[in-house]
Scaffold this active site. Structure first.
Site, PDB file in Angstrom:
ATOM      1  N   LYS A  37       0.853  -1.184   0.000  1.00  0.00           N
ATOM      2  CA  LYS A  37       0.000   0.000   0.000  1.00  0.00           C
ATOM      3  C   LYS A  37       0.890   1.236   0.000  1.00  0.00           C
ATOM      4  CE  LYS A  37      -3.564  -2.322   2.775  1.00  0.00           C
ATOM      5  NZ  LYS A  37      -4.317  -2.291   4.049  1.00  0.00           N
ATOM      6  N   HIS A  38       0.327   2.359  -0.403  1.00  0.00           N
ATOM      7  CA  HIS A  38       1.105   3.599  -0.426  1.00  0.00           C
ATOM      8  C   HIS A  38       1.421   4.044   0.998  1.00  0.00           C
ATOM      9  CE1 HIS A  38       0.847   4.175  -4.733  1.00  0.00           C
ATOM     10  NE2 HIS A  38      -0.455   4.011  -4.696  1.00  0.00           N
ATOM     11  N   GLU A  39       2.611   4.620   1.141  1.00  0.00           N
ATOM     12  CA  GLU A  39       3.021   5.134   2.442  1.00  0.00           C
ATOM     13  C   GLU A  39       2.074   6.240   2.875  1.00  0.00           C
ATOM     14  OE1 GLU A  39       4.265   4.885   5.581  1.00  0.00           O
ATOM     15  OE2 GLU A  39       6.016   4.070   4.550  1.00  0.00           O
TER      16      GLU A  39
END
Length: 650
Positions: free
Chosen positions: A283-285
């Site tokens: 997942k995106h930070e």
């Protein structure tokens, strides 16, 4: 008066962002013949994952019969042996300079030596710090950093230390967690095994003994076709181009490494967009830092810039005029932007699309803008014939830069504009140059300053209702403001990313077939960009001058990902085009049809076979199987389209 009976209480550590947390209530607790390749993927994933799923499910029943835990959750029982009420708070290790969030209240024990107990559900994605405060004078009694394991049972004991006023806090594991990373390991071994089996199978088919055996049971024509198919290794012969500019007849060979690089980026992008097995690193930070999901979009922009250089050079050599090419660039940019609007606003079967909440920025819109600017700059300075340029001058080693100095000047000016807007633009109620997430970050001083100037410009130009409403910063920083990671200000740095890819294309053009020069220059660029990133970030996640941040598309984010891109391109170029150890399959196929695969995976995301109803939606195993099979389906579709010579180019 009889003492009130203390009952167990359960509360989630991560409440809905924006809703004030209340105290817990007291209550009860392959090519030519690649079909076999994809069939093998599906079969092996199913066979290996079935026992894993059963094991994890059984472990879940064994450990948590009294409490149903979701994915990435653990059960924490806080036992209070003190004679006063306690307030338990928490903070994620990934949350930089954040306020502690209240987890709940634990009453005093009903009698001396008898603790009171309250259950809480805590997150297992990252290490968290538990803070225990007394309610009498609101003093901190202890802090306990701990990384909880998924579906584990834990107890936090708060006791008096040697009958004094000091408190002792310790975490005890009551039931071991499950290993949620085993499915990832199994999937890796499956795909690695397939990658080894395919070339071995090809070598076996080439043996004379095997050929004679196959000839006995089949026609000679079919046997030769099978042997020469190389089990999914495509032949090398195509003009240099990409998925945006149409192919032009010519004598030049297509660099398979570019399509392979693009395909690698695209396949990872599809996988993480589909969920990535619901693992946090897919997942995106939330704000500063990098995960796997943060790598692929900049790489796609980078390789688009590389293809622009090769395509325009090929078309100019074929006799196209710059004016006609510019018209095509504008038209294709408009097409990309319009397609992006439909993709990012999925309202296909719900009536007319309303403009009131239409999201304007998006991935394809960012690609359209970057393509328009970089292709236009290249049309201004590109040269159709590079073989007549002088190579003996003292400045010839920098020929691939100095010849295009007007384009470099424009990009530098754009970057100066980004720096000025980011650090000098006054933003209401926010400090100048603010790069933080707002919310509970920075000790809660700037809750409505998410993204600083970047967020302010988007809200001012586009309106709050036309940008992304649920940014990733909500996950850890509990932000309230809408923020778009594909916003206006970040588009300037995406232009820089595409332009650095364009520079890679210029190197290939100027030193065509001189592999040592191409590889050495790629490595030099990767090293220089890495040094710039180290200076900007001070080699830290949060404490640099300009942290690496995908939401902001910060300057250090671009230089870091461009450095990685140059190095990865060196590896792929050397293996695929220089040594020819690998043909690029199966990534080569989606790389040849990137626009179709990207749009298709977005439009058909919620349809079978890309998604189906799960038996247990809180299982990493089931999500991983679904996401891997969905991604493999798109690789298979791109392979079939490649075989049929169907390519969607705009």
């Amino acid at each position: 008066m009889a003492k009130k009976k203390v009952k167990e209480n359960t509360k989630h550590i991560s409440s809905l962002p924006g809703v004030k947390q209340k105290r817990p209530k007291v209550e009860t607790q392959p090519e030519e013949n690649n079909m076999g390749f994809f069939a093998a993927i599906a079969l092996l994933v199913a066979v290996f994952a079935a026992p894993l799923s059963a094991e994890i499910f059984t472990s879940d029943l064994r450990h948590h019969k009294h409490k149903a835990l979701k994915m990435d959750e653990a059960l924490l029982t806080v036992n209070n042996e003190l004679d006063s009420e306690l307030v338990v708070s928490w903070m994620s290790k990934r949350c930089y300079q954040c306020l502690y969030q209240e987890l709940g209240v634990v009453p005093a024990g009903p009698s001396p030596g008898q603790p009171s107990s309250v259950n809480f559900v805590v997150s297992t994605q990252h290490e968290i710090t538990l803070q225990v405060n007394g309610t009498v004078v609101n003093t901190e009694l202890c802090r306990v950093p701990f990384h909880f394991g998924e579906h584990g049972n834990y107890s936090l004991w708060v006791k008096n230390l040697n009958n004094s006023s000091a408190a002792n806090c310790s975490v005890v594991t009551d039931a071991d967690p499950v290993n949620s990373y085993i499915p990832i390991l199994v999937a890796f071994l499956i795909f690695a095994g397939l990658a080894l089996v395919m070339p071995v199978g090809r070598r076996i088919l080439e043996l004379n003994v095997v050929k004679s055996l196959v000839l006995r049971f089949g026609s000679s024509m079919e046997t030769e076709r099978l042997i020469n198919s190389e089990l999914g290794y495509p032949q090398i012969a195509a003009p240099v181009t990409d998925n945006i500019l149409p192919p032009q007849p010519g004598s030049s060979k297509r660099l398979r490494s570019l399509d392979t690089f693009r395909g690698i980026s695209l396949v990872i992008m599809v996988f993480v967009n589909y969920g990535g097995g619901r693992y946090w690193f897919f997942k995106h930070e939330s704000w500063n830092g990098l995960t796997v999901a943060d790598l692929v979009f900049p790489w796609f922009v980078f390789i688009m810039g590389t293809s622009i250089a090769l395509s325009i050079n090929s078309l100019l050599r074929a006799g196209s005029t710059r004016c006609s090419l510019f018209k095509k660039v504008v038209w294709r940019s408009m097409q990309l932007f319009i397609i992006g609007l439909f993709v990012i606003n999925p309202n296909y079967c719900q009536g007319p699309l309303s403009f009131n909440n239409l999201r304007i920025p998006g991935v394809l819109q960012r690609l359209a803008w970057s393509y328009l600017v970089v292709a236009s700059l290249d049309l201004l300075v590109a040269r159709g014939h590079l073989d007549i340029l002088p190579m003996e001058a003292w400045w010839s080693p920098l020929l691939d830069i100095l010849l295009y100095w007007p384009a470099w000047l424009c990009v530098i000016l754009l970057e100066v504009l980004w720096l000025c807007l980011t650090f000098l633009l006054p933003v209401p109620d926010c400090p100048k140059g603010y790069l933080g997430p707002g919310g509970i970050g920075d000790m809660g001083l700037y809750p409505n300053c998410t993204g600083g100037a970047a967020g302010f410009i988007d809200r001012w130009l586009l309106g709050e209702s036309h940008i992304h409403q649920t940014p990733t910063s909500r996950v850890i920083y509990a932000t309230q403001m809408p923020y778009d990671p594909e916003g206006v200000l970040g588009s300037i740095n995406s232009i820089l990313m595409a332009f650095l890819g364009l520079q890679a294309g210029k190197i290939i053009l100027h030193y065509r077939d001189v592999h040592r020069s191409i590889i050495s220059r790629f490595l030099v660029w990767g090293f220089l960009l890495g040094i710039i990133s180290a200076v900007l970030t001070k080699c830290s996640t949060d404490q640099g001058f300009i942290p690496v941040n995908k939401n902001l598309w910060s300057l250090s984010y671009v230089t870091t990902l461009a450095s990685f891109a140059f190095v990865l391109l060196v590896v792929v170029y050397y293996i695929v085009d220089v040594k020819k150890w690998w043909s690029g399959a199966p990534f080569y196929y989606p790389g040849m049809n990137s626009i179709l695969v990207y749009v298709g995976h977005e439009v058909f995301e919620d349809y079978f076979p890309f998604r189906w109803r799960m038996v247990n939606s809180q299982s990493h195993v089931e999500h991983l199987i679904q996401n891997l099979l969905a991604t493999s389906c798109w690789v298979l579709i791109s392979y079939v389209l490649y075989r049929k010579k169907i390519f969607w180019k705009i």
